[in-house]
Design an enzyme around this catalytic site. Structure first.
Site: not given
Length: 306
Positions: A147, A223-224, A253, A271
Site C-alpha cells: 500500500i 493503517a491501524r 472501532e 474504515h
C-alpha cells in the site's frame, strides 16, 4: 453432494460474491457449532484468537478478507500448522486513494467546508479559514509495503517528493529512505501511516513524532488506529502542534473518542480504505480462490508467511 463446512466470522462483498460463497459452502456462523470446520473466513479487523482456535480442532485454513493480520493469533496458527491467507495487492490502490483523499480533505478543509455551507454560514457572509496546499508539500510514508509503495507511485505522479521509512532501505526504490519515524517526520510535511498493525508498531507515531512533523504538518492514518497514539494526536491538534489529520482507522472501532470527533481540522472516515466495489470484488474473489484451492488440495494463491 455435501458442501464443505466453513465458519464465517466475517462477510464478503459485494452481494453476488457472498452468494457464491453461500452456494459453494455450508456456512456456519456460530463458533460452538463449527468443531468440524476446516476453514474459517475472517477479516483483518475481526481476526481469530487462540481461544477461538482451541474450539476448532479440525481447523486447517484461516482465510482473511483483507491484508491485516494483527487480530489473528499467528503464533498459535503456526504452532498448529494452520495456513493463513490474505488478499494483498488487489486493495492497494483503493487504500492509497483513501489516503490521498484524506490528505486533500484535511489540507484543503473539504469536510469543514461542507459543514460550513450546509450550516448556512457562507450565505451569512462567513469566511472559511485558508487551507494548505497538499501537492506542494513533501510526503513521508511510514510503512513501505504494497500500500505504501502504491501511494508513493500516486504521489510521485503528481510531482511530489516522497520519503519513506521501512525495516530496511530498498535499493530499487526511487524514493528517499529515512531510518525511523522521528527522522521521517522531521523531513516531511505530510505523514502517511501505512505500516502494519501489531505490538511492534503500537504508538509509533507519538508526541515526539507529531512535534517533529510541525505546525504545518498533516498526518493521515490508513493503517491501524493504535499505530498513532490517540491522546498525543488529540493534544497536537488542539494545541496547533500540527495543522490537521485524516483518519480512517481507530483504536476501538467503531467507537471513536469524543475528543477526536471534537478535534479541529480532523477528517474522519469509518474504515473505508478498501471500500470500493472493484477492490471488494477482487478481495472476495481471492478469498474464494484460496478456499477452493484448499479443498481441492492445490497450493494456496496468497499464503501469508508467518
Amino acid at each position: 453432494m455435501t458442501r464443505p463446512r466453513v465458519l464465517a466470522l466475517a462477510e464478503i462483498k459485494p452481494p453476488e460474491m457472498a452468494a457464491r460463497l453461500d452456494a459453494d459452502y455450508h456456512l456456519i456462523h456460530d463458533l460452538t457449532e463449527a468443531a468440524d470446520a476446516e476453514v474459517v473466513l475472517t477479516a483483518g479487523n475481526v481476526g481469530i484468537s487462540a481461544q477461538q482456535m482451541a474450539q476448532l480442532p479440525a481447523l486447517r485454513l484461516i482465510a482473511v478478507n483483507g491484508v491485516g493480520v494483527d487480530a489473528v493469533d499467528l503464533a498459535e496458527a503456526q504452532r498448529r500448522g494452520i495456513a493463513v491467507t490474505t488478499t494483498p495487492d488487489v486493495l492497494s490502490l483503493a487504500v492509497a486513494e483513501t489516503a490521498l483523499a484524506l490528505a486533500l480533505a484535511a489540507g484543503r478543509r473539504i469536510a469543514e467546508g461542507d459543514r460550513f455551507v450546509r450550516a448556512g454560514k457562507w450565505a451569512l457572509g462567513g469566511k472559511l479559514p485558508l487551507g494548505l496546499s497538499v501537492l506542494e508539500r513533501r510526503a513521508g510514508i511510514l510503512g513501505y509495503g504494497r500500500i505504501g509503495r502504491r501511494l508513493a507511485d500516486l504521489l510521485r505522479g503528481m510531482g511530489m517528493e516522497v520519503l519513506y521509512t521501512a525495516r530496511s532501505e530498498r535499493a530499487d526504490s526511487p524514493d528517499t529512505f529515512r531510518p525511523d519515524a522521528l527522522m521521517l517526520a522531521q523531513d516531511c510535511d505530510l505523514l502517511f501511516v501505512t505500516a502494519a498493525g501489531g505490538s511492534e508498531t503500537r504508538g509509533l507515531v507519538d508526541a515526539k513524532v507529531l512535534a517533529a512533523l510541525g505546525q504545518g504538518g498533516i498526518v493521515v492514518n490508513v493503517a491501524r488506529g493504535p499505530v498513532v497514539e490517540t491522546a498525543a494526536l488529540v493534544a497536537a491538534l488542539n494545541a496547533g502542534t500540527i495543522a490537521g489529520a485524516g483518519l480512517d482507522v481507530f483504536d476501538d472501532e467503531p467507537h471513536v473518542p469524543q475528543a477526536l470527533r471534537d478535534a479541529p481540522n480532523c477528517v474522519l472516515t469509518p474504515h473505508i480504505g478498501s471500500a470500493t466495489a472493484e477492490a471488494r470484488r477482487a478481495m472476495a474473489q481471492l478469498v474464494l480462490d484460496n478456499i477452493a484451492a484448499y479443498f481441492a488440495g492445490q497450493p494456496l494463491l496468497t499464503p501469508y508467511e508467518v
